[in-house]
Enzyme design. Structure first.
Site, PDB file in Angstrom:
ATOM      1  CG  HIS C 151      19.322  48.699  54.769  1.00 47.18           C
ATOM      2  ND1 HIS C 151      18.065  48.366  54.352  1.00 47.18           N
ATOM      3  CD2 HIS C 151      19.214  48.916  56.111  1.00 47.18           C
ATOM      4  CE1 HIS C 151      17.224  48.412  55.378  1.00 47.18           C
ATOM      5  NE2 HIS C 151      17.897  48.743  56.458  1.00 47.18           N
ATOM      6  CB  SER C 272      43.023  38.530  34.497  1.00 43.79           C
ATOM      7  OG  SER C 272      43.801  39.326  33.643  1.00 43.79           O
TER       8      SER C 272
END
Lengths: 506, 506, 506, 506
Positions: C151, C272
């Site tokens: 989970h 970037s």
């Protein structure tokens, strides 16, 4: 296959065949609609003098007082069950008239639309409630700065309020899609008969109005054979479900201890008695998975309708249950999410993370451009070099000083630069950075507050629209009851036109 | 990965990786839009004094005069290719300013919307053309009675005109869905930046207007991260494709020699040199199959978007090509069908078939009720018995006489009945039966003519709407060109507000 | 529509229709197969004396020497293009014989299978390469302990090797599925004709063997009309793609700075220039999205085949391109992932995280049961209480002492307990915990090493199998060439049976 | 969320959350499997001396005697319900031991596989029954010549037997796919724990054998996290469903009065009391539509599993119900179709249709080639010209005479030709034409009889295989019972190895 229809030629139906082709277990949803349709039809037949007013009276009485059709597994469908029940109460001669100038083909298309429009309005209301809870949570988190990610990599600073509002807006488009779909759902096929209308002088508009429809679905082949209103609804439900799955994904990821951005309320998670710190986001996982269910329902519906010959095929019957299940899935997910959202808690201290991830680097370049007249390209180069040197030294933006900036500006871009310490310090203040992003649609708290105010107004308008649509349906129901009362009292509709006017007024 | 971005830290990109992740082969569709976006952005930056007017002039010149970006496989995407081309022409310092206050994330979302809205308008126009050909064919077949089927079993009589009109109406709903989708497509994400807008004082509304958008897509996370406009469009395309698949199925079945209802024009079929009577309806089969393609494109898009974290993930890039392919499939099918419809020829003589299949039986019962006051139930019983006795004698409804009807009425329902021969003869006249079905939306030629007249008016209105929408886009383009001209001439926008007003007027 | 077929009756085909229905742009993939099929067919026709050996010779020569069919947009399909090219070279009388006792229906089904089986073998090989890279990476990370999540919540300790091996095993099942599918792909429809075989005494087995098939696809209606082999392949591809999407998801999440478990090699990410620490996992995102493409291709294929009448419909033609695109998507993803895996680097120090997340709590309970004879239930209760008290004190398992354990054992379960410090210390050693999980299939390095050894053997066997299957195809090709050589030299096959034996031997 | 797990820290679960996330309504299917798994687990724990034999005895007794878990809506799932029931019977100290060395994650994966393998065997048996009914019907229709269609245009002559056999063969491939899938379903995840196995010395092979599995699913992450066995099953079910949809489509089209090839038994159709000749093929329409349901179930499952992180997520729970519903849809369709097939009646006289549609034209050309040494190309040209001239004269092939053939041979191909009347007459005999198509896999009755004989043998073999597989499961169940008996009697497993051997023998 009902006793009425089966008649003499065909041998009695086999039990396995009856169970295989019966739609009765899904037809319960249509019961009220089918009774109303029959009632409106009888009112119209009587008003048009197609049946005698005494027959009309008996039929309406049978339909409106203690009708107890047998909806068991051996019934073919709800239409036959109701007709059989009426015939049992009125006798064959009178009861048989219920069948004049209509068919199961137009009746079932009408009944599905009536059941669906109710559910659409309910879902639209549920969505406004979810939007409300998003708006309220947003209001409480106007200054809760969080890291936003692209590609799951830290990217820029926003607030949780800004995020919540982005979901609000996406849901608003879904709301509008439901509204658009509604206009294609709430049109009336009745009177189309099996596919060719009838040679009896029925008044289709009258029935349509008594049943609360906005318009006739005119062409009779179109009216019985089109299920695009189901497909459109299922498609919109799919879009909503995907929208919800994205919210669920965000919250699942953000509430992992690794991201640690959010805490999901205890009573929406499960845990392990051994590792009580574990909080499995089960509700969100189910929401996420159910989006796949809804997509599956759409595919089932679309694949069933592809290649269908015009008019009616029993394949259509198999599409309707998929619509109901998609509606239920989406409705449940919307409802539980509206309960969960108000209890989310932002737990993360964003400053350290922001610094470690250089998310303010872009802002530093912007400052150099704006405040120090550095050309954008050079500012870019300087900041890139700064980040690289900080990374190499295992430092963060918090370690910057005017001296370092000056040195790197010189070495990387040949620019003399003396920045103010104040400007560098501002980079360590996430909220300040967010506040500077205050153009229209930006995360600055002031702008988000403005946006929230506008959205809350829209929400009120949306709810008012739903109310008005519900009211329209209730008025039609009242008009139908009144007309049924007239007819059941055997009143001969001397001047039907006049009476219609009267009914409309009420 | 472009040279500009890749910079120093990352090792040079691998060829296989570049090819795997590049979107360049689908980006050609976006080229014009990306140039326009850059132009509008520079206009706004200059007007807002974010960049100097001399820089603005150079950038606009570079963008609008002989821009020749290299769109080869090694390019990462169209955005970088254009930026690189501008930098090459203007030098790094000036060209770098193109990058201020925007991101590929908002730019690509804007560009897709601009390319898509054009295509939506084109498709809407194609649909009106298909509707036109349906309306014209309908007009020529007002009295061409045909057998209509339910469950592929002969059911009732209608005209081919009535059938064609039913398809017209279904397409009209699809048209309206495209129009509804358009309102959610033509909104402007520009200015949302990577996800958080910017700290530069940009004017998002100005850019939105220069690009012909109806509205801003405000919230910046929503603006870069929402692809529901793609999913909605793909869903509507799926509905249209299914609609077309049903028309194809009808025509394939009806043009089989067994049904023999229609002849498909030679040049839309293929044949065998050995069996020249064979006319394989290949165009229709391809239309039918392509509906599955479009559904597949929708599923691919929906499954890709499910569970996506908010803001931007590269998965989004993979959704766009599915949109274009779905659009192309539907556009092609609509276009070819509009060519085929006018040449369909109704070949069947319906009378014999109608008689053999007792499709007038319902009408006989209706006549007994209306003209001879037989209760509906008894009429039903009498006709059922008549048909059974005819079937047993291998006869058809044409063999009925008043005597036989009288006899069976007596034996089956105990009713004395003397029908006029004229009434029985009317049953052998398919057109007459059709004419009697003249309620609203029925197949009677007069009613279909009325419906056609109304629809032709709607069609003109629809086309006018498309024209207006196209005009709006053209006006924006003109305004953008004018603004670009000002900027490229280095005119300092002393009074931006005023200039904006002026531009709007033109 | 080819000139050969179109003949006199039908008007010349329209350009738009030809383009709409042509399959030529996808047919390039089938070119080699179609030439081989024609060659084998001519060999058989000659051997069976259905055509004269001189005609056989000329046809084989035309097919095997400098055949240059025109595959342009105006060609209907590859079958007609090749036939036309042969006729051009041999003249109409001889060339026409190519057409005896076969049809495009059986030929296209055969050609798709031949192209597909090659691709299946290639994909199977690619999968073994990915497995190899997983096995090698696993070998290097036998002791690289990592936190495993359920989970997305921290759950237990394993090694990265153990994780990689789990993916290896999943891919092995996919490999077996491809192998199973292959047995249903590599069967020969040739000789089924249009749908009914032929009245010529053809030898279907001979053609099947010359083309390298394992078996005949006997029943002629089944042979031309079944596309389940395509659907099965597309379904298996979907399963593989979903498998890959799950690997991609794991790696994307684990390489986020928040999880920080892995570093993805620079040349598989984008970045970037401003935030050089950002590494967008673009390759993995594309892999993840492509799984949706493959699912879409399956849905398109399945929806197209649903409701298809038996034998042949042109809809089938539209399914094949979806197969190729699904194959390409999966092949590309498998290939690039095999390149990426070897360069993954585990960066996380798991100890601190493990402690903070109490993942050793379960192990502590197990120790109490095993070493101190505490009943399981009590052990559970004690540990639960311990964790709660640590959480309250903002401490971790590392802060445990024998005293604290004794105290809580007493207070929570009334048990006198004196644990050894050594046992508590072992809990701080992730590797030690992992080593204790040494049952079959567990993460203990020794067990993973055992598993790896077994799997490497399987891998060798798998590759050997692929080689053998490829060899079988190559042998058939050689036999076909030899037979073609005989026939092209005009050798009269006096004793065909004998010759066949001879060919087989070689 | 069960009381056991929820413990102290989390607040009590909300009713709406419990209902939203509960799987209990679908878990009934898993009940028996979960009890067996617990029993086998306790047997192994006791044999391995992990728990005391007295505890083992009590646990086995609780599990095997009168276990009455509460499966109501408030239960979280069947696993917790059973564990709670055992704890209630044995007390917390003993009952708590049930939990040692296992987890719900491995248990649920094991239980689904156990329930699924039963259903797979049942479905495989149902398919053999459908094949049986196809084979029997085929046997009765060996000489029932029918027109076969391509593109729904009349193409060639076959027999109904040949058609039925083509469906038999397609189903045989589906049968083999189920068998292949079974090998990947019947492997045992137990012992994988939550994801990392356990540090207790469990014997995974022992549990696997006691539960009737063929093999261990070794790697523990793979064991709890893989749902490809569900997806594969759902994919195979989709293929079967599409196969059935095609049979349904054929029968629907062929039983339309227009095609008039078949009559569907009365008790599988519905009708109208007014038009008793109408027989709506409702069963077949439902079968056709249900194929879309199954495809939808597959898409729902696949879309839910895409992008899932490894190990366990609650999304998995939502996939299982889709498996059951797909299984039920296919099972029901297979079963009802097996009832329908035996009652189909071929009604058409094929001769007239065959003549009218020139389906013997190909055969005439073949005869000219074979019997009169006309080159194929010329034969083709002659026949093409003949058909054209007959069409022009509104004649059929029955109107051919040797003179006409001679004349056209001369005029169209310049060939002197004198055909025997006998050869022309043979063209009017559909059965004769079919008989001449007697190559392997052809429609000739003799060949179909041969094929039938071979297939009936295969069918017996297939059924034997199913029996053997079922027997294997029963033997495992017996062995488990025996082992449970030993343990429940508190027998100390002195020599476990020996006892295991003994168990195996029985």
């Amino acid at each position: 296959m009902s006793k009425i229809l089966r008649g003499g030629r065909l041998s009695p139906v086999r039990k396995d065949v009856a169970e295989f082709t019966s739609s009765i277990k899904d037809d319960a949803k249509l019961f009220n609609a089918v009774v109303q349709i029959n009632t409106a039809h009888v009112v119209m037949l009587t008003e048009q003098s197609i049946i005698q007013s005494s027959d009309g009276a008996k039929l309406v009485q049978a339909l409106t007082i203690d009708l107890e059709p047998k909806l068991n597994a051996s019934s073919e469908d709800v239409h036959m069950a109701i007709e059989e029940a009426v015939i049992e109460k009125t006798g064959a001669e009178t009861g048989g008239n219920l069948h004049i100038a209509k068919s199961r083909n137009d009746q079932v298309a009408t009944a599905i639309r009536m059941a669906l429009r109710r559910q659409l309005l309910d879902l639209m209301l549920s969505i406004t409630k979810l939007q409300e809870s998003l708006a309220q949570a947003s209001e409480r988190h106007l200054k809760a700065t969080i890291l936003a990610y692209t590609h799951l990599q830290p990217a820029q600073l926003v607030t949780f309020a800004h995020y919540l509002l982005s979901r609000f807006d996406a849901l608003h488009r879904d709301f509008r899609r439901l509204q658009d779909a509604y206009t294609r759902v709430n049109v009336c096929p009745m009177g189309a008969g099996a596919l060719a209308t009838t040679s009896f002088p029925i008044d289709r508009k009258r029935v349509s109005e008594l049943l609360g429809f906005d318009e006739l679905l005119e062409n009779s082949i179109d009216a019985v054979g089109s299920r695009d209103f189901l497909l459109e609804t299922a498609a919109v439900l799919t879009l909503i479900a995907i929208n919800l799955s994205q919210i669920a994904e965000d919250l699942i990821v953000w509430s992992s201890p690794e991201f640690g951005l959010l805490e999901i309320p205890d009573d929406f998670t499960s845990t392990s008695s051994m590792m009580p710190q574990k909080k499995n986001p089960e509700v969100l996982e189910v929401i996420r998975a159910r989006a796949a269910h809804v997509l599956g329902d759409f595919v089932a519906s679309a694949a069933a309708m592809k290649n269908m010959p015009s008019t009616y095929n029993l394949d259509f019957q198999e599409v309707t249950p998929k619509l109901w299940s998609a509606l239920e899935s989406v409705k449940n997910s919307v409802t539980i999410l509206a309960q969960l959202i108000p209890n989310l808690r932002v737990t993360s201290d964003v400053s350290a993370k922001a610094a470690a991830n250089f998310v303010a680097a872009t802002e530093l370049a912007n400052i150099l451009v704006r405040e120090y007249n550095v050309p954008f390209r050079s500012a870019h180069k300087i900041v890139g070099s700064l980040v690289k040197s900080l990374l190499a030294a295992k430092q963060t933006l918090e370690d910057l000083s005017p001296e370092i900036v000056g040195k790197i500006a010189q070495s990387s871009a040949g620019i003399e630069l003396s920045v103010k310490a104040r400007d560098l310090i501002s980079l360590s203040n996430p909220l300040k950075i967010v506040e500077s992003h205050n153009v229209r649609g930006g995360p600055a708290p002031a702008e988000v507050r403005r946006a929230l105010t506008a959205r809350k107004k829209n929400l009120i308008a949306a709810k008012a629209r739903i109310s008005k649509m519900k009211q329209h349906l209730q008025q039609a129901e009242a008009a139908l009851k009144l007309a049924a009362k007239f007819i059941s009292q055997g009143e001969i509709p001397v001047n039907t036109k006049l009476k219609k006017e009267k009914l409309k007024v009420e």
